[in-house]
Enzyme design. Sequence first.
Site, PDB file in Angstrom:
ATOM      1  N   GLY A 262      43.503  48.720  45.423  1.00  0.00           N
ATOM      2  CA  GLY A 262      42.610  49.325  44.447  1.00  0.00           C
ATOM      3  C   GLY A 262      42.916  48.816  43.056  1.00  0.00           C
ATOM      4  N   GLU A 290      48.120  46.024  46.617  1.00  0.00           N
ATOM      5  CA  GLU A 290      47.339  44.869  46.158  1.00  0.00           C
ATOM      6  C   GLU A 290      46.295  45.420  45.212  1.00  0.00           C
ATOM      7  OE1 GLU A 290      44.195  42.639  45.581  1.00  0.00           O
ATOM      8  OE2 GLU A 290      43.865  43.128  47.697  1.00  0.00           O
ATOM      9  N   CYS A 324      38.538  41.151  45.482  1.00  0.00           N
ATOM     10  CA  CYS A 324      39.718  40.963  44.625  1.00  0.00           C
ATOM     11  C   CYS A 324      39.953  39.491  44.350  1.00  0.00           C
ATOM     12  CB  CYS A 324      40.950  41.566  45.293  1.00  0.00           C
ATOM     13  SG  CYS A 324      40.794  43.300  45.717  1.00  0.00           S
TER      14      CYS A 324
END
Length: 540
Positions: A262, A290, A324
């Site tokens: 997140g 992460e 991401c």
Amino acid sequence: MSNIPKPVNEPIRNYESGSSEKASLKEKLAELSQQEIEIPLIIGGKEVRTGDTGKCIMPHNHDHVLATFHQAGEKEVTQAIESAQVAWKQWSTTPLQERAAIFLKMAELLTGPYRDTINAATMLNMSKNVFQAEIDAACELIDFWNFNCWFAQELYNHQPMYSPEPTKNSMEHRPLEGFVFAVTPFNFTSIAANLPSAPALMGNVAIWKPASSTVYPAYFIMKLFKEAGLPDGVINFIPGRGSVVGPLVMDHPNLAGVHFTGSTSVFQNMWEHIGGNIKQYATYPRIVGETGGKDFCIAHESVNQDALVTAMVRGAFEYQGQKCSAMSRAYIPSTVWSNIKEDLQKEMSTITMGDPSDFTNFVNAVIDKSAFDSIKDFIDDASGSDDAEIIFGGTCDDSIGYFIEPTIILTTNPKFRTMCEEIFGPVLTIYLYDPSEWKQTLELVDSTSPYALTGCVMATDTHAIAEASSLLRHAAGNFYINDKPTGAVVGQQPFGGSRASGTNDKAGSMFNLARWVSQRTVKENFDPPTDYRYPFLEEK
């Protein structure tokens, strides 16, 4: 221990026109779209309804409600922790072979009867096109479960090198004492399912709090867990507000670990919270996370220009840039820009946007109103800046769905806001550099962002590639040469970054699983000494 089969990556289905797989998925999309379900909490295998509810919607049609979900409060969090601790007593002593059999069954179910359901739920609630859903919700998750079983076996097989006679030395890879708190993101069904299940495979129990915007596919994953035979209470499912659930879970003395994907700020706050409580825990919690990225592409003057254009389009705009790993900043030599600009704009003009149930759409909606507003703010800043120019896109429309047109910004300022800050949307910023300043530009790439998740170098000059690989060694945990910085595959590119991007514990590898066990070394002596005296004590 060698009877867990060596895995291979799940083949990606193409969903070609006229294929049975496309017809089947279309049918499931229609079925799920035509019903509104109620999603309870699942604690100890039992459905729990709190009356405090939220909505699961279609981001591309935000008036369309897919489900109403119940949210956990203090009572339910306490129940979930108690249920997990009860389940731990038996699950933590269950042999790996028995646990792995359940996880291999999960993969089998997802390969077959659950594939359409999980893919359709992901497409509808996360606004992913069919290919993005297939590689995430089906293939990557199947790979996580198959490969993790193999990696767990490899870890268990790691034993002390020597056992001199008359001794036998061994290493036990024990589950953690307590429970793992899995806090999962909106953007990947595979990550959401892997975060609670990877620790569970290693004999742990988990409290799973999915992202509130994507409870819908997570609920179907819980149904799959149940059908595969995962015992009740091993993974407890408690959707809810992070501000309510998080502190309650992290204040518990039996918190043994956090598995998180997140935002950087949330992860840092969680770490700080755990640090403040460190004296009250029964064991030091394992913290695995992460977080964000400001992922880059650095192109050399020798770049294959067609490959660069494709890498930018796919790397920046697949799943609306909500990865991401999505390419967010590109550094391009000024000498090749004129050719690339024309080709890039031409390719961008062919991109279609809309409902993911229409398989001709390449991009879809961003996840929710908050994301829409945040991304729009970055675009508005660029449109009003003397340092930047929007050369493609820039249109934002949330009247029906949260649609943001794929946007390319050209800036003269290498530290412009959109070159430095994480956007998490379909926005790519390009900075042109003088090819004579190649090395200085590599240093600029390395120092611009606090993140270090993914990045790529595009070049045909082998010396330039070697130089970029060396100078950008710590700028990305996943580094790509002549490829876009997205699309890590389990068993091929273990995923994770360092610096502000996380703890780099490499999901999709044995290294992540090692974080969820606590080793015990055992020495057995078959001929123990019966006299304390050593030979050196004898008189000569």
